[in-house]
Enzyme design. Structure first.
Site, PDB file in Angstrom:
ATOM      1  N   ARG A 186       0.936  -1.162  -0.036  1.00 46.53           N
ATOM      2  CA  ARG A 186       0.053  -0.149  -0.043  1.00 46.53           C
ATOM      3  C   ARG A 186       0.967   0.951   0.001  1.00 46.53           C
ATOM      4  O   ARG A 186       1.149   1.716   1.076  1.00 46.53           O
ATOM      5  CB  ARG A 186      -0.843   0.058   1.138  1.00 46.53           C
ATOM      6  CG  ARG A 186      -2.168   1.078   1.254  1.00 46.53           C
ATOM      7  CD  ARG A 186      -1.697   2.493   1.507  1.00 46.53           C
ATOM      8  NE  ARG A 186      -1.430   2.702   3.123  1.00 46.53           N
ATOM      9  CZ  ARG A 186      -0.409   3.751   3.391  1.00 46.53           C
ATOM     10  NH1 ARG A 186       0.259   4.284   2.461  1.00 46.53           N
ATOM     11  NH2 ARG A 186      -0.488   3.927   4.553  1.00 46.53           N
ATOM     12  N   LYS A 204      11.852   7.837   3.240  1.00 46.78           N
ATOM     13  CA  LYS A 204      11.713   7.982   4.713  1.00 46.78           C
ATOM     14  C   LYS A 204      13.176   8.205   5.419  1.00 46.78           C
ATOM     15  O   LYS A 204      13.369   8.852   6.313  1.00 46.78           O
ATOM     16  CB  LYS A 204      10.881   6.794   5.249  1.00 46.78           C
ATOM     17  CG  LYS A 204       9.452   6.840   4.726  1.00 46.78           C
ATOM     18  CD  LYS A 204       8.324   7.588   5.902  1.00 46.78           C
ATOM     19  CE  LYS A 204       7.085   7.672   5.207  1.00 46.78           C
ATOM     20  NZ  LYS A 204       6.259   8.296   5.811  1.00 46.78           N
ATOM     21  N   ASP A 298       4.761   3.524  11.194  1.00 47.18           N
ATOM     22  CA  ASP A 298       4.831   4.597  11.142  1.00 47.18           C
ATOM     23  C   ASP A 298       3.355   5.169  10.752  1.00 47.18           C
ATOM     24  O   ASP A 298       2.618   5.947  11.118  1.00 47.18           O
ATOM     25  CB  ASP A 298       5.700   5.103  10.053  1.00 47.18           C
ATOM     26  CG  ASP A 298       5.724   6.452   9.623  1.00 47.18           C
ATOM     27  OD1 ASP A 298       5.555   7.338  10.719  1.00 47.18           O
ATOM     28  OD2 ASP A 298       5.791   6.827   8.636  1.00 47.18           O
ATOM     29  N   ASN A 494       1.892  15.469   8.088  1.00 47.91           N
ATOM     30  CA  ASN A 494       2.292  14.324   7.761  1.00 47.91           C
ATOM     31  C   ASN A 494       3.253  13.791   8.791  1.00 47.91           C
ATOM     32  O   ASN A 494       3.737  14.630   9.607  1.00 47.91           O
ATOM     33  CB  ASN A 494       3.254  14.778   6.603  1.00 47.91           C
ATOM     34  CG  ASN A 494       3.857  13.401   5.894  1.00 47.91           C
ATOM     35  OD1 ASN A 494       4.314  12.851   6.145  1.00 47.91           O
ATOM     36  ND2 ASN A 494       3.473  13.483   4.460  1.00 47.91           N
TER      37      ASN A 494
HETATM   38  N1  LIG Z   1      -0.666  12.260   6.100  1.00 48.96           N
HETATM   39  C1  LIG Z   1      -0.029  11.392   6.488  1.00 48.96           C
HETATM   40  O1  LIG Z   1       1.107  11.427   7.347  1.00 48.96           O
HETATM   41  C2  LIG Z   1      -0.451   9.844   6.102  1.00 48.96           C
HETATM   42  C3  LIG Z   1      -1.201   9.684   4.950  1.00 48.96           C
HETATM   43  N2  LIG Z   1      -1.348   8.506   4.963  1.00 48.96           N
HETATM   44  C4  LIG Z   1      -2.579   8.255   3.766  1.00 48.96           C
HETATM   45  O2  LIG Z   1      -3.728   7.638   3.910  1.00 48.96           O
HETATM   46  C5  LIG Z   1      -4.321   7.141   2.938  1.00 48.96           C
HETATM   47  C6  LIG Z   1      -4.636   5.765   3.562  1.00 48.96           C
HETATM   48  O3  LIG Z   1      -3.805   4.989   4.079  1.00 48.96           O
HETATM   49  P1  LIG Z   1      -4.219   3.660   4.797  1.00 48.96           P
HETATM   50  O4  LIG Z   1      -5.161   3.782   5.832  1.00 48.96           O
HETATM   51  O5  LIG Z   1      -2.866   2.811   5.160  1.00 48.96           O
HETATM   52  O6  LIG Z   1      -5.019   2.839   3.656  1.00 48.96           O
HETATM   53  P2  LIG Z   1      -5.993   1.516   3.679  1.00 48.96           P
HETATM   54  O7  LIG Z   1      -6.002   1.042   2.315  1.00 48.96           O
HETATM   55  O8  LIG Z   1      -5.813   0.756   4.858  1.00 48.96           O
HETATM   56  O9  LIG Z   1      -7.279   2.331   4.138  1.00 48.96           O
HETATM   57  C7  LIG Z   1      -8.124   3.223   3.080  1.00 48.96           C
HETATM   58  C8  LIG Z   1      -9.676   3.240   3.528  1.00 48.96           C
HETATM   59  O10 LIG Z   1     -10.166   4.230   2.931  1.00 48.96           O
HETATM   60  C9  LIG Z   1     -11.571   3.558   2.762  1.00 48.96           C
HETATM   61  N3  LIG Z   1     -12.081   4.304   1.691  1.00 48.96           N
HETATM   62  C10 LIG Z   1     -11.952   3.907   0.169  1.00 48.96           C
HETATM   63  N4  LIG Z   1     -12.657   4.584  -0.420  1.00 48.96           N
HETATM   64  C11 LIG Z   1     -13.560   5.228   0.248  1.00 48.96           C
HETATM   65  C12 LIG Z   1     -14.464   6.511  -0.070  1.00 48.96           C
HETATM   66  N5  LIG Z   1     -14.645   6.498  -1.412  1.00 48.96           N
HETATM   67  N6  LIG Z   1     -15.138   7.133   0.936  1.00 48.96           N
HETATM   68  C13 LIG Z   1     -14.629   6.785   2.470  1.00 48.96           C
HETATM   69  N7  LIG Z   1     -13.681   5.951   2.468  1.00 48.96           N
HETATM   70  C14 LIG Z   1     -13.072   5.320   1.540  1.00 48.96           C
HETATM   71  C15 LIG Z   1     -11.252   2.144   2.744  1.00 48.96           C
HETATM   72  O11 LIG Z   1     -12.679   1.607   2.860  1.00 48.96           O
HETATM   73  C16 LIG Z   1     -10.407   1.938   3.812  1.00 48.96           C
HETATM   74  O12 LIG Z   1     -11.086   1.879   5.047  1.00 48.96           O
HETATM   75  C17 LIG Z   1      -3.199   6.925   1.789  1.00 48.96           C
HETATM   76  O13 LIG Z   1      -3.377   7.704   1.010  1.00 48.96           O
HETATM   77  C18 LIG Z   1      -1.929   7.236   2.522  1.00 48.96           C
HETATM   78  O14 LIG Z   1      -0.961   7.941   1.830  1.00 48.96           O
HETATM   79  C19 LIG Z   1      -1.170   7.400   5.412  1.00 48.96           C
HETATM   80  C20 LIG Z   1      -0.247   7.631   6.505  1.00 48.96           C
HETATM   81  C21 LIG Z   1       0.267   8.990   6.897  1.00 48.96           C
HETATM   82  C1  LIG Z   2       2.896   9.758   4.839  1.00 44.80           C
HETATM   83  C2  LIG Z   2       2.957   8.267   4.913  1.00 44.80           C
HETATM   84  O1  LIG Z   2       3.540   7.737   5.502  1.00 44.80           O
HETATM   85  C3  LIG Z   2       1.911   7.654   3.827  1.00 44.80           C
HETATM   86  O2  LIG Z   2       1.464   8.467   3.159  1.00 44.80           O
HETATM   87  O3  LIG Z   2       1.845   6.528   3.801  1.00 44.80           O
HETATM   88 MG   LIG Z   3       3.484   5.779   5.001  1.00 43.33          MG
END
Ligand SMILES: NC(=O)C1=CN([C@@H]2O[C@H](COP(=O)(O)OP(=O)(O)OC[C@H]3O[C@@H](n4cnc5c(N)ncnc54)[C@H](O)[C@@H]3O)[C@@H](O)[C@H]2O)C=CC1
Ligand SMILES: CC(=O)C(=O)O
Ligand SMILES: [Mg+2]
Length: 607
Positions: A186, A204, A298, A494
């Protein structure tokens, strides 16, 4: 080994102060076990035209370089000039062309001369982070097969089963402190990119060097290639990973187990950061390893702390006391590893603030996934989301699977936080509905990466939800001109604000584990970092320019939490007793002094 670089001061926030700060570094000698052309081809030691004549003689380099010696400053200026002219020459070209060209020029320097690369990165972090980290790193991963020139880090594949213990000794570095590990399942919001996800651990760890001053000779990016379910990649003749579907179940876990054992056999103190694992493995591996090894996830834990700090900031931005956090209605969109991690930490904080009333805490929070509002009536409710599913009687009349727009219209939430990975789902209607929020300064956190996957962009957020919002995004956006001299401030929510400090603090504490207490201390430190004046302007997080300073503070908070929990065994010459007796300021100084800084050190050859 590099001697630890020493800094003159710990309290450095402005760029002029930072320059002074770097000038105070005293280089130590560095032992090198190779000579001649082998040194020029090793980016850890290579100084290009910067080798002094005496060193050229000592190391067998005479005649292998043009005669003139160029100073580090001249080399630096020359690189920056070529970067700036690339910027000028690519003006007006599409984003992907420009950003990949920038990535290539940085990557070439990274492959050639690490000291110069990291100095350029540290001094220009605001410009370069969007290239080596999100959003460009996403594009790099997508185009990895075509961009591949030289390997970086290590690759362990399903075909290496039974071999990992010997393979780990193929890594040339004597000591590894920090590993970032992915299985590519992912990558940001881009899905399963298989072996191409290696760009994420590399990016990272670049942030670890830039922000936390982890010595680049002691970092290791790792790809665990267990196959991919991405059909397009499987059919791509240039794909560089295993051409097989992903391993599942015990077969998968046995590969991760073997890797973790191998790493900790060679480097018992190495910290492993799990990154961009699909949700089921993110949670399973966290549960499986966090009491056995020094590791954290993370996406689950780092993201949670950054989001919580931002949420507490939004309460302050409303001019309310922090205790008012318990009255905020929070809607989290995305029930994946990141969304659930955020909700979990938020509910813990709400619960503590409302006298350990977990039920009241949960009542304040709503969770949606791709099928809408998650309630206890959901069929096939994911066990990971179950603790956050709404009891239908507490859902304010909303039904199971209610749409995002229905939820926002009905609840008038204080906070709308997206971690769905789906670009644009905070559409005009949803954003307009946020105008009716019960908060005078509604918060919109569009945290998904990279830019195209953000739930909304900054300009749309201010345009549709109004100028009073507090806005944060996972990838950077420009501040928004609101007219009449007013600026809509864009925050970058982030995990980069926490993971470097979590890793560095853990390393310097000598703790064998990363506990909830250490993570909470990191989040609290970030939450209290901004002044009231900054918060009033909608600025929730520090500028990335001061990432070393905030990382030192977060690192120190993590060290102190480890000390409090009696887990701190010390690091190097600093033992647990010394750590216990350090004041807060002394701990920050200790962390700062242990940050590596890129300067050319005299190289001393040893057979
Ligand atoms: N800003 C930051 O520091 C971080 C950002 N992220 C971002 O968060 C996003 C998700 O990461 P994960 O949770 O690991 O992914 P994941 O794949 O585990 O979860 C995605 C979730 O979004 C839901 N989803 C999909 N389409 C949707 C819709 N139309 N409406 C509502 N919910 C919907 C799914 O059902 C699922 O529950 C990624 O884009 C990632 O880059 C992740 C970690 C850190
Ligand atoms: C920032 C980060 O860890 C992510 O988008 O998955
Ligand atoms: Mg990440």
């Amino acid at each position: 080994m590099w001697r630890v670089a020493r800094f003159a001061a710990s309290n450095v926030r402005s760029s002029s102060q930072r320059r002074l700060f770097s000038a105070a570094v005293i280089p130590g000698a560095c032992i090198v076990h190779k000579r001649g052309a082998d040194i020029l081809h090793d980016p850890w030691f290579n100084k290009d035209t910067g080798f002094p004549l005496t060193e050229r003689d000592r190391l067998g380099l005479r005649g292998l370089l043009p005669p003139r010696v160029i100073s580090f400053e001249q080399q630096y200026d020359r690189f920056m000039e070529s970067y700036r002219s690339l910027e000028k020459n690519t003006q007006g070209q599409p984003y992907s062309v420009v950003s990949l060209a920038k990535w290539r020029i940085l990557n070439r320097l990274h492959d050639r001369n690490e000291i110069l690369y990291y100095r350029a990165l540290i001094d220009n972090i605001k410009d370069f982070a969007p290239i080596i980290y999100t959003p460009t790193v996403g594009l790099v991963c997508q185009n990895y097969s075509g961009l591949f020139r030289r390997p970086r880090g290590m690759y362990f594949s399903a075909k290496d089963k039974g071999e990992m213990m010997s393979m780990i000794y193929n890594w040339p570095g004597q000591q590894v402190d920090m590993i970032v590990l992915t299985d590519g399942s992912r990558i940001l919001g881009l899905g399963d990119l298989g072996v191409q996800g290696i760009g994420i651990p590399i990016g990272k760890l670049d942030m670890y060097v830039a922000a936390a001053g982890i010595n680049p000779q002691r970092i290791l990016p790792v790809m665990l290639d267990v196959g991919t379910n991405n059909q397009k990649l499987l059919e791509d003749p240039l794909y560089l990973g295993l051409r097989q579907p992903r391993l599942e179940g015990e077969e998968y876990l046995s590969i991760v187990d073997e890797f973790m054992e191998a790493v900790h056999t060679r480097w018992p103190k190495a910290i492993v950061q799990f990154e961009d694992f699909q949700m089921k493995w993110a949670f399973e591996t966290l549960l499986r390893y966090r009491k056995r090894f020094c590791m954290f996830n993370d996406d689950v834990q780092g993201t949670a702390g950054v989001a919580l700090a931002g949420l507490l900031g939004t309460v302050r931005a409303q001019g309310r006391p922090l205790s008012d956090f318990v009255n905020q209605k929070i809607v989290v969109v995305g029930a994946g590893s990141a969304g659930l991690g955020v909700l979990n930490m938020t509910i813990q904080a709400l619960s503590r603030m409302s006298g350990n009333n977990e039920i009241a805490a949960k009542n304040q929070c709503y969770l949606l996934d791709k099928d809408g509002l998650i309630t206890k009536e959901r069929k096939n409710l994911d066990p990971a989301a179950a603790p956050f599913a709404k009891d239908i009687k507490d859902a304010e009349g909303l039904k199971e699977g209610a749409s995002l727009l229905e939820v926002v219209k009905k609840l008038k939430p204080h906070v709308l936080l997206g971690l769905s990975g789906v670009g644009g789902i905070f559409n005009e209607q949803v954003l307009r509905a946020m105008r009716e929020s019960d908060s005078p300064k509604p918060a919109i956190f569009s945290m998904s990466n990279p830019t195209m996957n953000a739930e909304c962009n900054a300009a749309d957020a201010f345009k549709h939800a109004g100028p009073n919002i507090v806005f944060a995004s996972g990838s950077p956006f420009e501040n928004v001109d609101l007219g009449n001299g007013k600026v809509g401030h864009v925050n970058q929510a982030n995990n980069m604000y926490l993971f470097p400090g979590i890793g560095l603090g853990t390393l310097l504490s000598g703790s064998h584990f990363i506990t909830d207490g250490m993570l909470q201390a990191a989040a609290e430190c970030l939450a209290s970092y901004m002044t009231d004046e900054e918060i009033q302007k909608g600025i929730l997080y520090p500028s990335i320019d001061s990432i070393r300073h905030i990382t030192a503070e977060v690192g120190a908070a993590v060290v102190r939490a480890a000390v409090e929990e009696d887990l701190a065994e010390g690091h190097g010459e600093v033992g647990s007793r010394e750590l216990k007796h350090m004041s807060k300021e002394e701990t920050v100084a200790y962390v700062t002094q242990n940050m590596w800084f890129p300067v050319y050190s005299p190289l001393v050859h040893e057979k």
